[in-house]
Design a protein around this motif. Structure first.
Motif, PDB file in Angstrom:
ATOM      1  N   PRO A 294       0.816  -1.224   0.000  1.00 51.97           N
ATOM      2  CA  PRO A 294       0.000   0.000   0.000  1.00 51.97           C
ATOM      3  C   PRO A 294       0.846   1.270   0.000  1.00 51.97           C
ATOM      4  CG  PRO A 294      -0.881  -1.592   1.555  1.00 51.97           C
ATOM      5  CD  PRO A 294       0.438  -2.130   1.093  1.00 51.97           C
ATOM      6  N   ALA A 295       2.003   1.221   0.678  1.00 48.32           N
ATOM      7  CA  ALA A 295       2.870   2.400   0.699  1.00 48.32           C
ATOM      8  C   ALA A 295       3.431   2.691  -0.685  1.00 48.32           C
ATOM      9  CB  ALA A 295       4.006   2.195   1.699  1.00 48.32           C
ATOM     10  N   LEU A 296       3.895   1.649  -1.379  1.00 45.01           N
ATOM     11  CA  LEU A 296       4.444   1.866  -2.721  1.00 45.01           C
ATOM     12  C   LEU A 296       3.377   2.367  -3.683  1.00 45.01           C
ATOM     13  CD1 LEU A 296       6.859  -1.185  -3.274  1.00 45.01           C
ATOM     14  CD2 LEU A 296       7.391   1.112  -2.437  1.00 45.01           C
ATOM     15  N   MET A 297       2.132   1.927  -3.482  1.00 43.38           N
ATOM     16  CA  MET A 297       1.055   2.369  -4.360  1.00 43.38           C
ATOM     17  C   MET A 297       0.820   3.875  -4.258  1.00 43.38           C
ATOM     18  SD  MET A 297      -0.004  -0.235  -6.070  1.00 43.38           S
ATOM     19  CE  MET A 297      -1.625   0.251  -6.662  1.00 43.38           C
ATOM     20  N   LYS A 298       1.245   4.488  -3.168  1.00 41.71           N
ATOM     21  CA  LYS A 298       1.086   5.936  -3.015  1.00 41.71           C
ATOM     22  C   LYS A 298       2.108   6.715  -3.832  1.00 41.71           C
ATOM     23  CE  LYS A 298      -1.129   5.854   1.506  1.00 41.71           C
ATOM     24  NZ  LYS A 298      -1.139   6.411   2.888  1.00 41.71           N
ATOM     25  N   GLY A 299       3.169   6.030  -4.267  1.00 44.52           N
ATOM     26  CA  GLY A 299       4.159   6.701  -5.094  1.00 44.52           C
ATOM     27  C   GLY A 299       4.788   7.886  -4.401  1.00 44.52           C
ATOM     28  N   SER A 300       4.851   9.019  -5.108  1.00 43.73           N
ATOM     29  CA  SER A 300       5.499  10.214  -4.562  1.00 43.73           C
ATOM     30  C   SER A 300       4.690  10.858  -3.449  1.00 43.73           C
ATOM     31  CB  SER A 300       5.737  11.235  -5.683  1.00 43.73           C
ATOM     32  OG  SER A 300       4.508  11.575  -6.319  1.00 43.73           O
ATOM     33  N   GLU A 305       6.112  11.132   8.172  1.00 42.36           N
ATOM     34  CA  GLU A 305       6.235  10.082   9.162  1.00 42.36           C
ATOM     35  C   GLU A 305       5.866   8.711   8.601  1.00 42.36           C
ATOM     36  OE1 GLU A 305       4.014  11.056  12.615  1.00 42.36           O
ATOM     37  OE2 GLU A 305       5.239  12.826  13.126  1.00 42.36           O
ATOM     38  N   GLU A 306       4.890   8.682   7.707  1.00 42.78           N
ATOM     39  CA  GLU A 306       4.498   7.404   7.114  1.00 42.78           C
ATOM     40  C   GLU A 306       5.654   6.809   6.316  1.00 42.78           C
ATOM     41  OE1 GLU A 306       0.897   5.444   4.425  1.00 42.78           O
ATOM     42  OE2 GLU A 306       1.260   7.618   4.370  1.00 42.78           O
ATOM     43  N   ARG A 307       6.330   7.634   5.538  1.00 42.03           N
ATOM     44  CA  ARG A 307       7.481   7.170   4.762  1.00 42.03           C
ATOM     45  C   ARG A 307       8.600   6.716   5.693  1.00 42.03           C
ATOM     46  NH1 ARG A 307       9.196   7.970  -0.552  1.00 42.03           N
ATOM     47  NH2 ARG A 307      11.447   7.736  -0.857  1.00 42.03           N
ATOM     48  N   ALA A 308       8.832   7.452   6.748  1.00 39.26           N
ATOM     49  CA  ALA A 308       9.902   7.114   7.690  1.00 39.26           C
ATOM     50  C   ALA A 308       9.613   5.776   8.368  1.00 39.26           C
ATOM     51  CB  ALA A 308      10.047   8.217   8.723  1.00 39.26           C
ATOM     52  N   ALA A 309       8.349   5.517   8.685  1.00 43.12           N
ATOM     53  CA  ALA A 309       7.996   4.253   9.338  1.00 43.12           C
ATOM     54  C   ALA A 309       8.207   3.069   8.402  1.00 43.12           C
ATOM     55  CB  ALA A 309       6.543   4.311   9.813  1.00 43.12           C
ATOM     56  N   ILE A 310       7.829   3.223   7.143  1.00 44.07           N
ATOM     57  CA  ILE A 310       8.033   2.158   6.158  1.00 44.07           C
ATOM     58  C   ILE A 310       9.529   1.933   5.936  1.00 44.07           C
ATOM     59  CG2 ILE A 310       7.770   1.550   3.716  1.00 44.07           C
ATOM     60  CD1 ILE A 310       5.248   1.128   5.340  1.00 44.07           C
ATOM     61  N   ARG A 311      10.281   3.013   5.858  1.00 44.44           N
ATOM     62  CA  ARG A 311      11.727   2.913   5.633  1.00 44.44           C
ATOM     63  C   ARG A 311      12.399   2.170   6.777  1.00 44.44           C
ATOM     64  NH1 ARG A 311      12.909   8.168   5.080  1.00 44.44           N
ATOM     65  NH2 ARG A 311      13.457   8.366   7.281  1.00 44.44           N
ATOM     66  N   ALA A 312      12.004   2.445   8.003  1.00 42.39           N
ATOM     67  CA  ALA A 312      12.608   1.781   9.164  1.00 42.39           C
ATOM     68  C   ALA A 312      12.296   0.287   9.163  1.00 42.39           C
ATOM     69  CB  ALA A 312      12.100   2.427  10.447  1.00 42.39           C
ATOM     70  N   LYS A 313      11.059  -0.078   8.850  1.00 40.78           N
ATOM     71  CA  LYS A 313      10.711  -1.500   8.804  1.00 40.78           C
ATOM     72  C   LYS A 313      11.399  -2.205   7.645  1.00 40.78           C
ATOM     73  CE  LYS A 313       6.304  -1.607  11.251  1.00 40.78           C
ATOM     74  NZ  LYS A 313       4.894  -2.078  11.203  1.00 40.78           N
ATOM     75  N   LEU A 314      11.519  -1.519   6.514  1.00 36.30           N
ATOM     76  CA  LEU A 314      12.191  -2.120   5.361  1.00 36.30           C
ATOM     77  C   LEU A 314      13.664  -2.358   5.677  1.00 36.30           C
ATOM     78  CD1 LEU A 314      11.661  -3.032   2.444  1.00 36.30           C
ATOM     79  CD2 LEU A 314      12.327  -0.728   1.695  1.00 36.30           C
TER      80      LEU A 314
END
Length: 505
Positions: A294-300, A305-314
């Motif tokens: 779902p995060a990648l589907m948002k694209g740019s 904070e949402e991007r930072a949370a995904i980045r930390a888990k990745l």
């Protein structure tokens, strides 16, 4: 990798029958020599061995089978090795096996997993070195429960087109499947096995071939019904795994493979629910499906904070730094992962088996120079197949055995899909149709945790789509890579799993 992979013989040789040149009109013209007549080569030998704890006497037939056109003219010769039990019990199964590529001979499954002999290679991650290589008895062969036919499609092994036939007539998903299906029908007729239980399987692209051949065998009124499909290191949906700009699915499907690889090399920590790869894989699949996609589907639009949370888990699942992941826009291709994961140690990890490591020319590159999990084993299999077939099975043509890479310009078109296969290549619907129309058909999917060529999450994704019954598909996992049989422990498990699958028919 820490825990790693005669009594009678008949040989019909090539028979040349040229006509003599005949002078005409005072020697002004001459007749051309007639084309050389080619006959199929066949060698039959008797053997015995202990497989699955049972002593089995069997006949090995190494042979050419000619594929003919409607007028009876040979178009190609398929090389195969058949192992058939002497004095078999009623309704004994027969299993047809091949490898992948496309363009690979069947030597990997033949000499590594299920043939009566196999090549012994190191179990500790070292490369196979130089010859001589040891050929040893293989108690894990399936000959106690099924006869086995190893098939080399046209352009692989000793199999070639004949006469003026262009080999490209056999080089394509459907073209190849039609020729293999023709061979199987002919083998069943020649050996009187039409009513035997039948299993069909392959490794890697061989799983693609399995789906396509099953479609050719069961997709018409002149059906050859199958009891089981064996999918070893599965690749069915090429569209979902295509690394092209704009396709987010490859990144999603690779995350669990990256996670278990990072765990193996000490670049991440185990799951709280368990210490091994299975627990972390389940956790990574949940993240990839429920959060990362779902995060990648948002694209740019993925920011803050949402991007930072995904980045930390990745970063937690891939073992890569957040800085690197941000530079890659949260999208890491497998090639980059092989190079980056152990860059601080000056090592790259393998594609076929990410437990293998190697050293590149330098440490600054974007992707590896080569795959250390392939060049570590290729020489031994080639030598073993040639030595075994030419010497023990007494089949020794002048042709060279093509291990891999003998086909070109593969035709990926999938007819009957409304023309849409031009854009999306997926043979999984063939399996769905076969399962829906054959209530006795079952599927076994065998996957290695550390396989990036055919990642385990990709196999699961392709076989959980609409129209594919889930209740007759079994999944088995191995602490291994693409060729799980290179390690004796995993070979034993693979053999046990398939043996049980065949017995449950």
């Amino acid at each position: 990798m820490r825990n790693r992979f005669a009594s009678s013989a008949l040989a019909l040789c090539l028979c040349l029958s040229p006509l003599p040149l005949v002078a005409q009109d005072g020697g002004k013209a001459q007749e051309k020599a007639a084309p050389a007549k080619v006959e199929p080569m066949v060698s039959i030998t008797k053997h015995s061995g202990t497989f699955g704890g049972q002593r089995v006497a069997y006949t090995a037939t190494a042979s050419d089978t000619f594929l003919k056109d409607d007028k009876g003219n040979p178009r190609a010769r398929i090389f195969s090795v058949s192992y058939v039990k002497d004095a078999p019990e009623a309704n004994r199964p027969v299993t047809f096996l091949f490898n992948g590529g496309p363009g690979s001979g069947s030597l990997w499954l033949h000499m590594g997993a299920f043939g009566p002999k196999r090549v012994a290679i190191p179990n500790d991650g070292r490369d196979d070195g130089a010859p001589p290589y040891r050929l040893i008895d293989n108690p894990e062969s399936l000959l106690d429960v099924t006869d086995i036919v190893f098939i080399d499609p046209v352009g692989t092994g000793f199999s070639t087109a004949l006469g003026d036939t262009d080999p490209k007539e056999f080089w394509g998903v459907t073209k190849d499947a039609k020729s293999v299906a023709q061979f199987i029908r002919q083998w069943l007729s020649d050996n009187g096995r039409w009513n035997a239980p039948k299993f069909l399987g392959g490794e890697s692209y061989g799983t693609t071939r399995t789906a396509a051949v099953a479609n050719e065998l069961e997709g018409s009124y002149n059906d050859v019904s199958l009891n089981g499909l064996l999918l070893i290191s599965t690749i069915l949906d090429f569209g979902a795994q295509a690394e092209v700009p704009g396709n987010e699915m490859p990144y999603v499907l690779m995350v669990p493979s990256m996670a278990v690889t990072a765990l193996y090399h000490g670049k991440t920590t185990p799951s709280a629910s368990g210490p091994g790869p299975a627990a972390l894989a389940a956790e990574a699949k949940a993240f990839a499906t429920n959060e990362y996609l779902p995060a990648l589907m948002k694209g740019s639009a993925l920011v803050g904070e949402e991007r930072a949370a995904i980045r930390a888990k990745l970063a937690r699942y891939t073992g890569l730094s957040e800085q690197y992941l941000e530079s890659a826009d949260l999208r890491v291709t497998p090639g980059r992962f092989y190079k980056e994961l152990l860059r601080d140690r000056g090592l790259v990890v393998g594609r076929l088996d990410a437990r293998y490591t190697g050293k590149d020319y330098d440490n600054a590159g974007e992707t590896p120079d080569n795959d250390p999990s392939f060049y570590g084993i290729d020489g031994s299999y080639t030598a073993a197949l040639n030595a075994y077939v030419r010497q023990e099975l007494k089949f020794s043509p002048e042709r060279q055995y093509v291990t891999i890479g003998g086909v070109r310009d593969w035709d990926w078109d999938l007819p009957g899909n409304g023309g849409e296969s031009r854009y999306y290549k997926n043979v999984a619907p063939y399996i769905g149709r076969a399962l829906r129309e054959n209530s006795g058909l079952r599927v076994l999917v065998a996957q290695g945790w550390y396989d990036f060529a055919t990642p385990f999450f990709g196999a699961e994704f392709s076989l959980t789509r609409t129209g594919i019954p889930a209740d007759r598909i079994e999944y088995t996992s191995y602490d291994a890579g693409h060729m799980m049989y290179v390690n004796e422990t995993d070979l034993t498990k693979l053999s046990r799993d398939i043996r049980g699958f065949i017995r449950r028919r």
